[in-house]
Design a protein around this motif. Structure first.
Motif, PDB file in Angstrom:
ATOM      1  N   PHE A 203      38.157  49.533  20.007  1.00 62.27           N
ATOM      2  CA  PHE A 203      38.815  49.494  21.322  1.00 62.27           C
ATOM      3  C   PHE A 203      38.550  48.132  21.953  1.00 62.27           C
ATOM      4  O   PHE A 203      37.732  47.347  21.445  1.00 62.27           O
ATOM      5  N   VAL A 204      39.198  47.866  23.073  1.00 64.74           N
ATOM      6  CA  VAL A 204      38.893  46.675  23.860  1.00 64.74           C
ATOM      7  C   VAL A 204      39.062  47.051  25.333  1.00 64.74           C
ATOM      8  O   VAL A 204      39.920  47.861  25.673  1.00 64.74           O
ATOM      9  N   PHE A 205      38.175  46.515  26.202  1.00 65.93           N
ATOM     10  CA  PHE A 205      38.286  46.808  27.642  1.00 65.93           C
ATOM     11  C   PHE A 205      39.509  46.122  28.239  1.00 65.93           C
ATOM     12  O   PHE A 205      40.158  46.650  29.125  1.00 65.93           O
ATOM     13  N   GLY A 206      39.784  44.917  27.742  1.00 65.43           N
ATOM     14  CA  GLY A 206      40.906  44.162  28.286  1.00 65.43           C
ATOM     15  C   GLY A 206      41.130  42.916  27.455  1.00 65.43           C
ATOM     16  O   GLY A 206      40.282  42.539  26.634  1.00 65.43           O
ATOM     17  N   GLN A 207      42.262  42.288  27.637  1.00 69.47           N
ATOM     18  CA  GLN A 207      42.548  41.051  26.915  1.00 69.47           C
ATOM     19  C   GLN A 207      43.451  40.183  27.772  1.00 69.47           C
ATOM     20  O   GLN A 207      44.307  40.698  28.508  1.00 69.47           O
ATOM     21  N   ALA A 208      43.251  38.868  27.691  1.00 68.66           N
ATOM     22  CA  ALA A 208      44.070  37.957  28.496  1.00 68.66           C
ATOM     23  C   ALA A 208      44.539  36.804  27.637  1.00 68.66           C
ATOM     24  O   ALA A 208      43.884  36.427  26.675  1.00 68.66           O
ATOM     25  N   SER A 209      45.705  36.259  27.994  1.00 63.72           N
ATOM     26  CA  SER A 209      46.186  35.048  27.347  1.00 63.72           C
ATOM     27  C   SER A 209      46.061  33.920  28.360  1.00 63.72           C
ATOM     28  O   SER A 209      46.739  33.934  29.394  1.00 63.72           O
ATOM     29  N   LEU A 210      45.170  32.953  28.085  1.00 63.89           N
ATOM     30  CA  LEU A 210      44.949  31.859  29.029  1.00 63.89           C
ATOM     31  C   LEU A 210      46.203  31.019  29.175  1.00 63.89           C
ATOM     32  O   LEU A 210      46.575  30.609  30.268  1.00 63.89           O
ATOM     33  N   VAL A 211      46.875  30.767  28.043  1.00 59.99           N
ATOM     34  CA  VAL A 211      48.076  29.938  28.068  1.00 59.99           C
ATOM     35  C   VAL A 211      49.222  30.688  28.767  1.00 59.99           C
ATOM     36  O   VAL A 211      49.926  30.135  29.610  1.00 59.99           O
ATOM     37  N   GLY A 212      49.360  31.964  28.412  1.00 59.39           N
ATOM     38  CA  GLY A 212      50.468  32.741  28.976  1.00 59.39           C
ATOM     39  C   GLY A 212      50.205  33.217  30.398  1.00 59.39           C
ATOM     40  O   GLY A 212      51.099  33.682  31.077  1.00 59.39           O
ATOM     41  N   ARG A 213      48.953  33.111  30.867  1.00 57.36           N
ATOM     42  CA  ARG A 213      48.533  33.568  32.197  1.00 57.36           C
ATOM     43  C   ARG A 213      48.899  35.029  32.444  1.00 57.36           C
ATOM     44  O   ARG A 213      49.355  35.418  33.506  1.00 57.36           O
ATOM     45  N   PHE A 217      44.102  45.216  31.322  1.00 54.66           N
ATOM     46  CA  PHE A 217      42.808  45.868  31.166  1.00 54.66           C
ATOM     47  C   PHE A 217      42.943  47.360  31.402  1.00 54.66           C
ATOM     48  O   PHE A 217      43.894  47.818  32.026  1.00 54.66           O
ATOM     49  N   SER A 218      41.995  48.075  30.839  1.00 60.86           N
ATOM     50  CA  SER A 218      42.039  49.534  30.884  1.00 60.86           C
ATOM     51  C   SER A 218      40.848  50.084  31.655  1.00 60.86           C
ATOM     52  O   SER A 218      39.731  49.568  31.539  1.00 60.86           O
ATOM     53  N   LEU A 219      41.111  51.142  32.433  1.00 59.57           N
ATOM     54  CA  LEU A 219      40.029  51.805  33.170  1.00 59.57           C
ATOM     55  C   LEU A 219      39.524  53.027  32.413  1.00 59.57           C
ATOM     56  O   LEU A 219      38.662  53.753  32.897  1.00 59.57           O
ATOM     57  N   PHE A 220      40.084  53.243  31.209  1.00 64.73           N
ATOM     58  CA  PHE A 220      39.787  54.454  30.438  1.00 64.73           C
ATOM     59  C   PHE A 220      38.285  54.690  30.277  1.00 64.73           C
ATOM     60  O   PHE A 220      37.792  55.799  30.437  1.00 64.73           O
TER      61      PHE A 220
END
Ligand code: ZN
Ligand code: ZN
Length: 334
Positions: A203-213, A217-220
């Motif tokens: 799983f992952v808590f969240g993910q971001a693209s720095l370039v794509g801005r 994220f998930s509160l699950f």
């Protein structure tokens, strides 16, 4: 023998203790001085933080390390830094990344897109979340129309450990990039569904693209009941975690990498336990980077956030800010 001798005379018994105390104090002072010299040595700090000659001294004071900023925590097996060795990012490296300027080309708003059904408690926190985000980033936050049925739009799977559905983050990031509002500096999607970035991850808590801005994220996994913990403070714990992940992911989208310089909001995390041990504030290095783009008055920002933390019952955070404000006022001779 020494014990017997000391017990014979009351006066000589106290002297060695006092002597030991003095030695201990000197040793501790030397250790502390060494820690401060190594960590806060002007050369070290200068490498991380570059002074801007056009800033008034009061602004520079906000980026000076002080003991309220704890050192980067000792690594333990399984934590983020032991599994993802990262070099950190100096202020100069951040600037040379040439990230988008605040407000440039009309991109002067932060966006949140609720995705799928949100729990009733969280819906009620949307307005406080807006106030916090706006104070933290000195930018307006737009809460966009919710995106319904994300499971139909994005690739999903059932997690074999939890038996709950998960959404593929890369699909969501691609969608967000393709549908960015023209005024969006960055856009974050928030969901109660669990996420995964790749088939090989649990799983992952969240993910971001720095370039794509863009980010998601998930509160699950933010509800203590997910870990079998029944807490009277569940709503407060979820709210604090929500703020933490929102701030963290949005700061990433300003081009700030994970922090390895202090105990900081921007430290990486491998678990909820590690996340909970991290602060909601930025260290001097990360604060300097965010300020470079968001151009807030550091003290006014601290004041606004302190009032919000007080209102939300997040007392530890409010007290930390109160101490920081006092430090800044003292430096200004107020
Ligand atoms: Zn991160
Ligand atoms: Zn930092």
């Amino acid at each position: 023998m020494n014990d017997t001798a000391a017990s014979v005379s009351g006066t000589t018994e106290r002297d060695p203790k006092r002597g030991r105390k003095i030695v201990l104090i000197i040793v501790l002072s030397l250790l502390l001085a060494e820690i401060i010299l190594v960590r806060f040595h002007p050369d070290t700090v200068a490498k991380l933080l570059r002074r801007n000659p056009s800033y008034p001294e009061t602004i520079h004071q906000a980026f000076k390390p002080d003991p309220l900023f704890a050192p980067f925590p000792e690594s333990v097996p399984g934590d983020w830094i032991s599994t993802h060795p990262e070099p950190g990012q100096t202020f100069d490296q951040f600037v040379s990344g040439n990230w988008n300027r605040h407000g440039e080309n009309g991109k002067d708003k932060l966006h949140i897109i609720p995705m799928g059904a949100l729990r009733a408690g969280w819906k009620a926190t949307l307005e406080p979340v807006r106030e916090f985000v706006e104070a933290f980033f000195n930018m307006p936050l737009v809460i966009d129309r919710p995106l319904t049925d994300p499971e139909r739009i994005f690739t999903s799977r059932i997690n074999v450990n939890t038996n709950f559905p998960q959404l593929l983050t890369t699909d969501i990031l691609k969608f967000l990039m393709e549908n960015l509002s023209s005024d969006s500096y960055c856009t974050i999607a928030v969901t109660m569904l669990d996420l995964y970035p790749d088939d090989s991850w649990n799983f992952v808590f969240g993910q971001a693209s720095l370039v794509g801005r863009v980010g998601v994220f998930s509160l699950f996994r933010y509800d203590p009941s997910f870990y079998g913990v029944n807490s009277d403070n569940a709503e407060k714990i979820i709210f604090r975690r929500t703020l933490q992940v929102l701030f963290h992911e949005m700061v990433h989208m300003f081009g700030v990498y994970h922090c390895v310089h202090f105990n900081c909001l921007m430290n990486g995390s491998n678990s909820m336990e590690e996340t909970d041990s991290q602060p909601l504030f930025l260290c001097p290095v990360c604060l300097r980077k965010l300020h470079h783009l968001a151009k807030f008055n550091p003290e006014t920002r601290y004041e606004k956030l302190k009032n919000l933390y007080e209102k939300s019952g997040l007392t530890e955070e409010a007290q930390w800010l109160e101490k920081r404000i006092a430090v800044l006022k003292k430096k200004q001779g107020l």
